[in-house]
Design a protein around this motif. Structure first.
Motif: not given
Length: 127
Positions: A3, A7, A10, A15, A70-71, A74-77
């Motif tokens: 995980e 994260a 980039d 992704r 969200e991941w 934008i790559g968050r969470k």
């Protein structure tokens, strides 16, 4: 891939590729699920000179591959969905086909389908 390492990805292209490969899908299979050409998926997965998917397609990719929107966007969470979230999405190609068919049915008939499925599973439990 852990995980934490997920994260660190980039680019949206990476992704999308990671989500697709973690779901064991080829570009062609993902394209078929999204009803786009394979070349569209290939373009989305290109770092340099590629294109970005429409928001609708990005949402569908998250659902199909079981990653958090969200991941993916934008790559968050966290990359993967929690257990509660993942149970609400299709687990395989057959379930995705069933959901697509169900969504084409009028809402009142969808209720009939759910009642039928409940009846069928109730019969299985009582035997």
């Amino acid at each position: 891939m852990s995980e934490a390492s997920l994260a660190m990805i980039d680019s949206i292209a990476d992704r999308i590729r990671t989500a697709r490969t973690k779901a064991s899908l080829t570009q062609t299979q993902l394209a078929d699920e999204l009803q786009v050409n394979r070349s569209a998926v290939a373009q989305w997965e290109r770092r340099e000179g590629g294109t970005h998917p429409h928001l609708r397609h990005l949402t569908q990719i998250a659902v199909i591959t079981g990653v958090g929107f969200e991941w993916l966007a934008i790559g968050r969470k966290a990359a993967s969905k929690s257990a509660g979230e993942s149970s609400a999405i299709a687990q395989n190609a057959f379930e995705r086909r069933c959901l697509k068919a169900l969504r084409r049915i009028a809402p009142t008939r969808q209720l009939l389908v759910v009642e039928l499925l409940n009846e069928l599973t109730e019969n299985v439990r009582t035997k």
